[in-house]
Design a protein around this motif. Sequence first.
Motif, short mmCIF file in Angstrom:
data_model
loop_
_atom_site.label_atom_id
_atom_site.label_comp_id
_atom_site.label_asym_id
_atom_site.label_seq_id
_atom_site.Cartn_x
_atom_site.Cartn_y
_atom_site.Cartn_z
N ILE A 15 0.85 -1.19 0.00
CA ILE A 15 0.00 0.00 0.00
C ILE A 15 0.88 1.24 0.00
N PRO A 16 0.63 2.20 -0.90
CA PRO A 16 1.40 3.46 -0.85
C PRO A 16 1.11 4.21 0.45
N LEU A 17 2.14 4.79 1.03
CA LEU A 17 1.95 5.56 2.26
C LEU A 17 0.95 6.69 2.07
N SER A 18 0.92 7.29 0.89
CA SER A 18 -0.01 8.39 0.63
C SER A 18 -1.46 7.93 0.72
N ALA A 19 -1.71 6.64 0.43
CA ALA A 19 -3.09 6.12 0.48
C ALA A 19 -3.65 6.18 1.89
N LEU A 20 -2.79 6.09 2.89
CA LEU A 20 -3.27 6.14 4.28
C LEU A 20 -3.83 7.51 4.60
N GLN A 21 -3.13 8.55 4.15
CA GLN A 21 -3.62 9.91 4.36
C GLN A 21 -4.93 10.12 3.61
N HIS A 22 -4.97 9.63 2.36
CA HIS A 22 -6.20 9.77 1.57
C HIS A 22 -7.36 9.03 2.24
N TYR A 23 -7.11 7.82 2.75
CA TYR A 23 -8.18 7.02 3.34
C TYR A 23 -8.74 7.68 4.58
N LEU A 24 -7.86 8.17 5.45
CA LEU A 24 -8.35 8.75 6.70
C LEU A 24 -9.07 10.07 6.44
N TYR A 25 -8.66 10.78 5.40
CA TYR A 25 -9.37 12.01 5.03
C TYR A 25 -10.73 11.68 4.42
N CYS A 26 -10.74 10.68 3.51
CA CYS A 26 -12.00 10.28 2.87
C CYS A 26 -11.78 8.95 2.16
N PRO A 27 -12.40 7.85 2.62
CA PRO A 27 -12.22 6.55 1.96
C PRO A 27 -12.57 6.57 0.48
N ARG A 28 -13.59 7.34 0.10
CA ARG A 28 -13.96 7.40 -1.31
C ARG A 28 -12.86 8.07 -2.13
N GLN A 29 -12.26 9.14 -1.60
CA GLN A 29 -11.16 9.79 -2.29
C GLN A 29 -10.02 8.80 -2.50
N CYS A 30 -9.72 8.02 -1.48
CA CYS A 30 -8.66 7.02 -1.56
C CYS A 30 -8.95 6.01 -2.67
N ALA A 31 -10.19 5.55 -2.73
CA ALA A 31 -10.55 4.56 -3.75
C ALA A 31 -10.49 5.16 -5.16
N LEU A 32 -10.97 6.38 -5.32
CA LEU A 32 -10.93 7.01 -6.64
C LEU A 32 -9.49 7.13 -7.14
N ILE A 33 -8.57 7.47 -6.24
CA ILE A 33 -7.17 7.65 -6.63
C ILE A 33 -6.46 6.32 -6.82
N ARG B 64 -4.47 0.53 12.40
CA ARG B 64 -5.86 0.30 12.01
C ARG B 64 -6.15 0.88 10.64
N THR B 65 -5.57 2.03 10.36
CA THR B 65 -5.77 2.66 9.04
C THR B 65 -5.14 1.82 7.94
N ILE B 66 -3.97 1.25 8.21
CA ILE B 66 -3.34 0.37 7.23
C ILE B 66 -4.24 -0.83 6.95
N ALA B 67 -4.78 -1.44 8.00
CA ALA B 67 -5.63 -2.61 7.83
C ALA B 67 -6.91 -2.27 7.07
N GLU B 68 -7.54 -1.15 7.40
CA GLU B 68 -8.78 -0.76 6.74
C GLU B 68 -8.54 -0.37 5.28
N THR B 69 -7.43 0.31 5.03
CA THR B 69 -7.10 0.68 3.64
C THR B 69 -6.84 -0.56 2.81
N ARG B 70 -6.10 -1.52 3.36
CA ARG B 70 -5.83 -2.76 2.64
C ARG B 70 -7.12 -3.52 2.35
N ALA B 71 -8.02 -3.57 3.33
CA ALA B 71 -9.29 -4.28 3.13
C ALA B 71 -10.10 -3.64 2.01
N MET B 72 -10.13 -2.32 1.96
CA MET B 72 -10.88 -1.64 0.90
C MET B 72 -10.26 -1.89 -0.47
#
Length: 210
Positions: free
Chosen positions: A7-25, A154-162
């Motif tokens: 997982i890119p480190l930047s994805a963690l920031q995107h996910y915690l800010y907005c999971p949908r933004q993270c997925a779109l990117i 927890r953010t790493i785990a949730e981002t990976r799951a998504m």
Amino acid sequence: MDDEDLIPLSALQHYLYCPRQCALIHLEQQWAENRQTAEGRLLHQRADIPHAERRGGVRTMTAMPLLSLELGVTGQADVVEFHRGDAGERAFPVEYKRGRPKAHRADEVQLCAQALCLEAMLGTPVETGALFYGQTRRRKDVAFDPELRDLTLRTIAETRAMIRARKTPSARYEAKRCDACSLLDLCQPRLFERNSVGRWLQRQLNEEED
């Protein structure tokens, strides 16, 4: 862990800010730039060029590659300072951000994930780092305490799951968050919200008629 699972480190920031933004990117590979992202890109230009120097008791590296196979995350640090002390050099990551310190902890989680990578790579504790904000031109010191470390894991785990589910979350419009997002026109959260309300009202009318 395979490279495709990292997982890119930047994805963690995107996910915690907005999971949908993270997925779109990171799932749909969508991107758009606005004034804020352009300012952030300019702020990072110098830090994105690999460079090493030493001044006094501090060795500084920019654009340092980071990796933790155990956590399955990878990326690069804008700046890592190595401060010389009695116990040897102590790593101190610094992440550059435009704007000013925020109420949410997305920036801190990204920085903490960098610290976890450094700990895995160097085999030594990384206890503190800093966020440098372009608008205030000041650093905000961040302590990697147990609470922040737990939130980061927890953010790493949730981002990976998504990402593994390959499902983009539904849009939910929040003015303070959405209006500053460069993906606003691609995401269309207000349109999605109106359509959702319309469908709900229609279901209620249909039930009353039955």
